[in-house]
Scaffold this motif. Structure first.
Motif, PDB file in Angstrom:
ATOM      1  N   ASP A  43      -9.998  -8.436  -7.035  1.00  0.00           N
ATOM      2  CA  ASP A  43     -10.564  -7.092  -6.887  1.00  0.00           C
ATOM      3  C   ASP A  43     -11.398  -6.958  -5.623  1.00  0.00           C
ATOM      4  O   ASP A  43     -11.411  -5.896  -4.995  1.00  0.00           O
ATOM      5  CB  ASP A  43     -11.380  -6.733  -8.130  1.00  0.00           C
ATOM      6  N   LEU A  46      -9.056  -6.270  -2.917  1.00  0.00           N
ATOM      7  CA  LEU A  46      -8.487  -4.930  -3.017  1.00  0.00           C
ATOM      8  C   LEU A  46      -9.513  -3.866  -2.630  1.00  0.00           C
ATOM      9  O   LEU A  46      -9.198  -2.681  -2.615  1.00  0.00           O
ATOM     10  CB  LEU A  46      -7.997  -4.666  -4.450  1.00  0.00           C
ATOM     11  N   ARG A  48     -12.218  -3.214  -4.363  1.00  0.00           N
ATOM     12  CA  ARG A  48     -12.701  -2.586  -5.587  1.00  0.00           C
ATOM     13  C   ARG A  48     -14.007  -3.236  -6.019  1.00  0.00           C
ATOM     14  O   ARG A  48     -14.061  -4.433  -6.267  1.00  0.00           O
ATOM     15  CB  ARG A  48     -11.677  -2.729  -6.713  1.00  0.00           C
ATOM     16  N   LEU A 264      -1.724  -3.354 -11.184  1.00  0.00           N
ATOM     17  CA  LEU A 264      -1.555  -3.098  -9.754  1.00  0.00           C
ATOM     18  C   LEU A 264      -0.228  -2.417  -9.466  1.00  0.00           C
ATOM     19  O   LEU A 264       0.810  -2.786 -10.015  1.00  0.00           O
ATOM     20  CB  LEU A 264      -1.621  -4.410  -8.962  1.00  0.00           C
ATOM     21  N   ASP A 268      -0.646  -1.544  -4.130  1.00  0.00           N
ATOM     22  CA  ASP A 268      -1.791  -2.448  -4.291  1.00  0.00           C
ATOM     23  C   ASP A 268      -1.415  -3.871  -3.926  1.00  0.00           C
ATOM     24  O   ASP A 268      -2.155  -4.574  -3.226  1.00  0.00           O
ATOM     25  CB  ASP A 268      -2.286  -2.427  -5.746  1.00  0.00           C
ATOM     26  N   ARG A 269      -0.258  -4.317  -4.391  1.00  0.00           N
ATOM     27  CA  ARG A 269       0.183  -5.678  -4.115  1.00  0.00           C
ATOM     28  C   ARG A 269       0.414  -5.911  -2.625  1.00  0.00           C
ATOM     29  O   ARG A 269       0.048  -6.953  -2.081  1.00  0.00           O
ATOM     30  CB  ARG A 269       1.465  -5.983  -4.902  1.00  0.00           C
ATOM     31  N   ARG A 271      -1.017  -4.254  -0.194  1.00  0.00           N
ATOM     32  CA  ARG A 271      -2.322  -4.229   0.469  1.00  0.00           C
ATOM     33  C   ARG A 271      -3.055  -5.553   0.274  1.00  0.00           C
ATOM     34  O   ARG A 271      -3.667  -6.081   1.203  1.00  0.00           O
ATOM     35  CB  ARG A 271      -3.141  -3.060  -0.102  1.00  0.00           C
TER      36      ARG A 271
END
Length: 303
Positions: A43, A46, A48, A264, A268-269, A271
């Motif tokens: 996270d 990502l 987040r 995800l 997302d993956r 990135r």
């Protein structure tokens, strides 16, 4: 406000509820946690910022199959122990990565102890409990000065040389860090909130600069740093290897570390992989991660 889903958490760990605290139960919970809930920074990479509230962290472990780093893992585990009736205390700690670096600020680690739980091998009933040290403890240690062996690692537990009222856990020389100090004084979850924001988002944070995942078992520990997969202990004969392909990197996250990524998207993956691969390239070139990561975040090249 989240409540701890005790039944769901125990199912995630594959451990039965003994219905009362016991040294056997504490050991079983600790072993299962470090084997099934990997230390990882998905996270963070990502972009987040997750909550460091222990009950929210426990919910992520149960619902998403994903833990986090020390402030998340020990926060969640402490919430589970408390819900099961263990006499648990939280403590502000600090992890020393290298001897040639200054001691880090207290609060960059969330330590746990359990009390009033005597056993034949630990009459004091006090235990050091830590599922957030990556490649360190497989089982709790008696909170008694001494040397302890677990699998390929030897630990040294002593009064801290830098804290007037605290302890130091010295890691094995083969491990990922040198030592962890923690204050005996109890802490509360709010004591870690500010450090969590800094460690999860500041460009000079080692958690932001390089992706990491660790999983401990009875015979050793697996580690993924950037794109380099390695193992200490049984099965380490092959040595470290680079995961150069996106597919094999994500396979390792699932197959070796058991990290849940079901929430995800494909974007997302992609990135996540782009950011990890960028930082890995920086490391291979021998450049400072901060020199590349900081401007890349600022310009939006990586999130």
């Amino acid at each position: 406000m989240f409540e701890v889903d005790v039944a769901g958490y125990l199912a995630r760990l594959g451990v039965l509820d003994e219905h009362h605290p016991s040294p056997h139960g504490l050991r079983a919970l600790h072993r299962a946690h470090v084997e099934r809930v990997a230390y990882q920074t998905v996270d963070i990479h990502l972009g987040r910022l997750t909550s460091v509230d222990p009950r929210a962290s426990a919910d992520r472990i149960v619902r998403l199959g994903r833990g986090g780093y020390c402030l998340v893992l020990n926060g969640a585990f402490g919430a589970l122990l408390d819900a099961l009736g263990y006499r648990m205390r939280r403590h502000r700690g600090a992890v020393l990565i290298r001897r040639d670096r200054p001691a880090p600020a207290l609060g960059n680690h969330h330590a746990l102890t359990v009390h009033d739980l005597p056993s034949e091998d630990n009459p004091s009933g006090q235990w050091l409990v830590d599922v957030g040290l990556g490649d360190a403890l497989h089982e709790p240690l008696p909170l008694v000065a001494g040397e302890y062996r677990q699998g390929p690692f030897t630990y040294d537990l002593r009064p801290s040389p830098t804290l007037s009222d605290g302890w130091r856990l010295g890691h094995d020389p083969a491990g990922a860090f040198v030592a962890m100090d923690f204050l005996s004084e109890p802490a509360v979850p709010a004591d870690f909130a500010a450090r969590h924001i800094e460690l999860s988002s500041a460009p000079n944070s080692r958690f932001v600069q390089v992706f990491s995942a660790h999983r401990r078992d009875a015979t050793g520990a697996d580690a993924l740093r950037g794109c380099v997969l390695s193992r200490i202990g049984t099965g380490a004969d092959a040595g470290p290897r680079e995961l150069a392909r996106r597919e094999e990197w994500f396979e390792a996250l699932g197959d070796i570390f058991g990290i849940g990524l079901g929430d995800l998207t494909d974007a997302d993956r992609e990135r996540l992989w782009r950011r990890v691969r960028t930082a890995h390239g920086v490391w291979r070139q021998g450049r400072s991660p901060e020199d590349v990561i900081k401007p890349a975040i600022r310009t939006g090249l990586i999130a």
